[in-house]
Design a protein around this motif. Structure first.
Motif, PDB file in Angstrom:
ATOM      1  N   ALA A 135       0.864  -1.181   0.000  1.00 50.70           N
ATOM      2  CA  ALA A 135       0.000   0.000   0.000  1.00 50.70           C
ATOM      3  C   ALA A 135       0.900   1.231   0.000  1.00 50.70           C
ATOM      4  O   ALA A 135       2.086   1.147   0.356  1.00 50.70           O
ATOM      5  CB  ALA A 135      -0.910   0.009   1.228  1.00 50.70           C
ATOM      6  N   VAL A 136       0.352   2.357  -0.391  1.00 57.71           N
ATOM      7  CA  VAL A 136       1.112   3.601  -0.383  1.00 57.71           C
ATOM      8  C   VAL A 136       0.375   4.614   0.467  1.00 57.71           C
ATOM      9  O   VAL A 136      -0.846   4.763   0.365  1.00 57.71           O
ATOM     10  CB  VAL A 136       1.339   4.134  -1.820  1.00 57.71           C
ATOM     11  CG1 VAL A 136       0.037   4.365  -2.566  1.00 57.71           C
ATOM     12  CG2 VAL A 136       2.196   5.387  -1.809  1.00 57.71           C
ATOM     13  N   GLY A 137       1.114   5.294   1.334  1.00 55.22           N
ATOM     14  CA  GLY A 137       0.519   6.270   2.244  1.00 55.22           C
ATOM     15  C   GLY A 137       1.021   7.670   1.973  1.00 55.22           C
ATOM     16  O   GLY A 137       2.117   8.048   2.434  1.00 55.22           O
ATOM     17  N   VAL A 138       0.260   8.430   1.219  1.00 56.30           N
ATOM     18  CA  VAL A 138       0.560   9.842   0.966  1.00 56.30           C
ATOM     19  C   VAL A 138      -0.563  10.714   1.515  1.00 56.30           C
ATOM     20  O   VAL A 138      -0.336  11.672   2.255  1.00 56.30           O
ATOM     21  CB  VAL A 138       0.770  10.109  -0.539  1.00 56.30           C
ATOM     22  CG1 VAL A 138       0.988  11.604  -0.790  1.00 56.30           C
ATOM     23  CG2 VAL A 138       1.951   9.302  -1.078  1.00 56.30           C
ATOM     24  N   THR A 139      -1.807  10.374   1.177  1.00 51.56           N
ATOM     25  CA  THR A 139      -2.961  11.205   1.542  1.00 51.56           C
ATOM     26  C   THR A 139      -3.161  11.298   3.051  1.00 51.56           C
ATOM     27  O   THR A 139      -3.043  10.305   3.776  1.00 51.56           O
ATOM     28  CB  THR A 139      -4.235  10.638   0.897  1.00 51.56           C
ATOM     29  OG1 THR A 139      -4.053  10.553  -0.511  1.00 51.56           O
ATOM     30  CG2 THR A 139      -5.442  11.515   1.210  1.00 51.56           C
ATOM     31  N   GLY A 165       2.401  10.766  12.845  1.00 51.09           N
ATOM     32  CA  GLY A 165       1.377  11.373  12.009  1.00 51.09           C
ATOM     33  C   GLY A 165       0.284  10.391  11.661  1.00 51.09           C
ATOM     34  O   GLY A 165       0.103   9.369  12.337  1.00 51.09           O
ATOM     35  N   ALA A 166      -0.456  10.703  10.603  1.00 51.18           N
ATOM     36  CA  ALA A 166      -1.584   9.859  10.198  1.00 51.18           C
ATOM     37  C   ALA A 166      -1.777   9.936   8.691  1.00 51.18           C
ATOM     38  O   ALA A 166      -1.454  10.943   8.057  1.00 51.18           O
ATOM     39  CB  ALA A 166      -2.857  10.293  10.909  1.00 51.18           C
ATOM     40  N   LYS A 167      -2.307   8.850   8.125  1.00 51.83           N
ATOM     41  CA  LYS A 167      -2.684   8.790   6.720  1.00 51.83           C
ATOM     42  C   LYS A 167      -4.132   8.338   6.625  1.00 51.83           C
ATOM     43  O   LYS A 167      -4.621   7.594   7.490  1.00 51.83           O
ATOM     44  CB  LYS A 167      -1.792   7.810   5.958  1.00 51.83           C
ATOM     45  CG  LYS A 167      -0.301   8.144   5.993  1.00 51.83           C
ATOM     46  CD  LYS A 167       0.023   9.431   5.248  1.00 51.83           C
ATOM     47  CE  LYS A 167       1.506   9.739   5.322  1.00 51.83           C
ATOM     48  NZ  LYS A 167       1.833  11.008   4.591  1.00 51.83           N
ATOM     49  N   THR A 168      -4.812   8.772   5.571  1.00 45.82           N
ATOM     50  CA  THR A 168      -6.214   8.384   5.425  1.00 45.82           C
ATOM     51  C   THR A 168      -6.513   8.017   3.968  1.00 45.82           C
ATOM     52  O   THR A 168      -5.723   8.310   3.070  1.00 45.82           O
ATOM     53  CB  THR A 168      -7.163   9.501   5.899  1.00 45.82           C
ATOM     54  OG1 THR A 168      -8.490   8.975   6.028  1.00 45.82           O
ATOM     55  CG2 THR A 168      -7.177  10.679   4.936  1.00 45.82           C
ATOM     56  N   PHE A 169      -7.666   7.355   3.777  1.00 46.39           N
ATOM     57  CA  PHE A 169      -8.108   6.886   2.456  1.00 46.39           C
ATOM     58  C   PHE A 169      -7.075   5.940   1.833  1.00 46.39           C
ATOM     59  O   PHE A 169      -6.859   5.964   0.614  1.00 46.39           O
ATOM     60  CB  PHE A 169      -8.387   8.052   1.504  1.00 46.39           C
ATOM     61  CG  PHE A 169      -9.324   9.095   2.039  1.00 46.39           C
ATOM     62  CD1 PHE A 169     -10.378   8.753   2.870  1.00 46.39           C
ATOM     63  CD2 PHE A 169      -9.142  10.435   1.714  1.00 46.39           C
ATOM     64  CE1 PHE A 169     -11.242   9.723   3.363  1.00 46.39           C
ATOM     65  CE2 PHE A 169     -10.003  11.411   2.192  1.00 46.39           C
ATOM     66  CZ  PHE A 169     -11.054  11.052   3.026  1.00 46.39           C
ATOM     67  N   ILE A 170      -6.460   5.090   2.632  1.00 41.83           N
ATOM     68  CA  ILE A 170      -5.388   4.226   2.148  1.00 41.83           C
ATOM     69  C   ILE A 170      -5.953   2.883   1.692  1.00 41.83           C
ATOM     70  O   ILE A 170      -6.384   2.062   2.510  1.00 41.83           O
ATOM     71  CB  ILE A 170      -4.301   4.016   3.218  1.00 41.83           C
ATOM     72  CG1 ILE A 170      -3.797   5.369   3.739  1.00 41.83           C
ATOM     73  CG2 ILE A 170      -3.169   3.168   2.653  1.00 41.83           C
ATOM     74  CD1 ILE A 170      -3.267   6.306   2.667  1.00 41.83           C
TER      75      ILE A 170
END
Length: 391
Positions: A135-139, A165-170
């Motif tokens: 998976a990729v976590g940018v958003t 921090g946090a990532k969402t919509f992953i």
């Protein structure tokens, strides 16, 4: 072969594809018919695509079509990626499609593009086999298409970085084993020179899946929020160079948007074929709906637009395979296909009448799945700005 493809793929693509691409298309089409369509309704209810299916895709070589043979791949070019994405889109189960395509063309590709030889040797064979899912976590909650706005930080102490921090919509947030995460290593630096990409494994202390998200569509893919609290990542897990993550993300956007355009055109083609068959069978006022000129002309118009989108897609893929950088064309493609698939779905639901509004109808599911095509991977408005900058 032509008769089995719905549209005339041989004529439509003869200037862009070679025999190996046609063979791949037939193989993926067969897999979709035998493995995905009979089972995917259950996966919609479960909210995820099963690992067993993904492992089977890996065994068949679908996860390594563009990766070098030294890692277990096939060494094909971007045209093969378009074939895979288009055929998975035609499955009518976009959640399954995006689960696979995030793994192949939006996440693991960062390891291939930016990773060193040791990182590639460690991860790519297992990526290709389907042993691990990526998976990729940018958003983030405050940063979607605006990559420079991310707030997740990575603080270096000796041989380790500490991520917070946090990532969402992953997508694949729950399913994933290995994540490519963007974080700011210099929060006060220039936005384009302060982002670094990291490889983060799922069992790393402090890294958690904080929430599984319920979505409007793509229900057979899992989408999650990720949390990082002093997650200790070895310096050897930096992807590429520190501070160059923004450019690595931008580099892959061309491929990502090409894939999403292909997926959208596959969905649109399947919807039109399904709706043509429906209106030929459905009778109203004593005759099939197909006999109504306004309906068949509208479907003909939409089919024309989809063929135009397909030609743009194939042309862009062929030029990309030749090494061209096509930010303008890929942005056009993503904007056009993302909007067009929604236009197609709206009309197809309409021509299914009341049945098009029922959850038991495939076109109802497809219309929900298509909505995000104008949002994810670069919203239409952002894509058009990219085009405008180059006018």
């Amino acid at each position: 072969m032509t008769q089995t493809l719905g549209f005339d793929a041989t004529t439509s693509s003869k200037f862009f594809f070679e025999e190996e691409h046609h063979m791949l298309r037939a193989q993926v089409r067969r897999f979709v018919e035998e493995e995905i369509k009979p089972n995917a309704e259950a996966w919609e209810e479960q909210g995820a695509t099963p690992r067993a299916l993904l492992r089977k895709m890996g065994e068949l070589g679908f996860f390594g079509i563009t990766y070098p043979e030294q890692f277990g791949g096939s060494g094909m070019d971007e045209r093969a990626t378009v074939v895979l994405a288009e055929e998975l889109g035609r499955s009518t189960y976009a959640g399954v499609a995006i689960t696979a395509l995030v793994h192949t063309d939006m996440a693991s590709v960062h390891i291939f593009n930016a990773g060193n030889e040791a990182q590639k040797a460690k991860y790519l064979p297992r990526v290709i086999s389907g042993e691990i899912i990526t998976a990729v976590g940018v958003t983030e909650p405050d940063a979607g298409s605006d990559v420079k706005g991310i707030r997740t930080t990575a603080r270096r102490e000796g041989d380790y970085y500490f991520l917070n921090g946090a990532k969402t919509f992953i997508t694949n947030g729950v399913l994933g084993d290995v994540y490519c995460i963007a974080a700011k290593t210099d929060p006060k630096g220039h936005p384009s020179q302060s982002v670094t990409m990291f490889i983060v494994e799922k069992d790393t202390p402090g890294f958690t899946v904080s929430r599984t998200l319920k979505k409007h569509g793509w229900n057979s893919s899992d989408t999650a929020e990720l949390s990082f609290v002093d997650v200790r990542v070895p310096a050897e897990n930096v992807l590429g160079q520190e501070g160059r993550g923004f450019y690595e993300i931008m580099k892959n956007f061309q491929n990502e948007r090409l894939v999403l355009g292909a997926m959208a055109m596959g969905e649109a083609q399947a919807a039109i074929e399904m709706t043509v068959q429906y209106v030929k069978d459905r009778k109203a006022f004593g005759a099939p709906l197909w006999d109504k000129q306004v309906i068949r002309n509208r479907l003909a118009e939409l089919s024309t637009k989809v063929e135009a989108g397909r030609q743009m897609l194939y042309s862009t893929a062929a030029r990309t395979a030749q090494g061209e950088t096509l930010v303008r064309e890929v942005s056009m493609l993503k904007a056009y296909c993302g909007e067009l698939v929604n236009e197609v779905m709206y009309a197809c639901v309409q021509y299914h009448g009341g049945m098009g509004f029922m959850r038991e109808s495939a076109i109802e599911r497809m219309s929900r799945d298509a909505r995000v095509q104008a949002i994810g991977g670069g919203a239409t408005e952002v894509m058009l700005e990219e085009v405008a900058k180059r006018m």
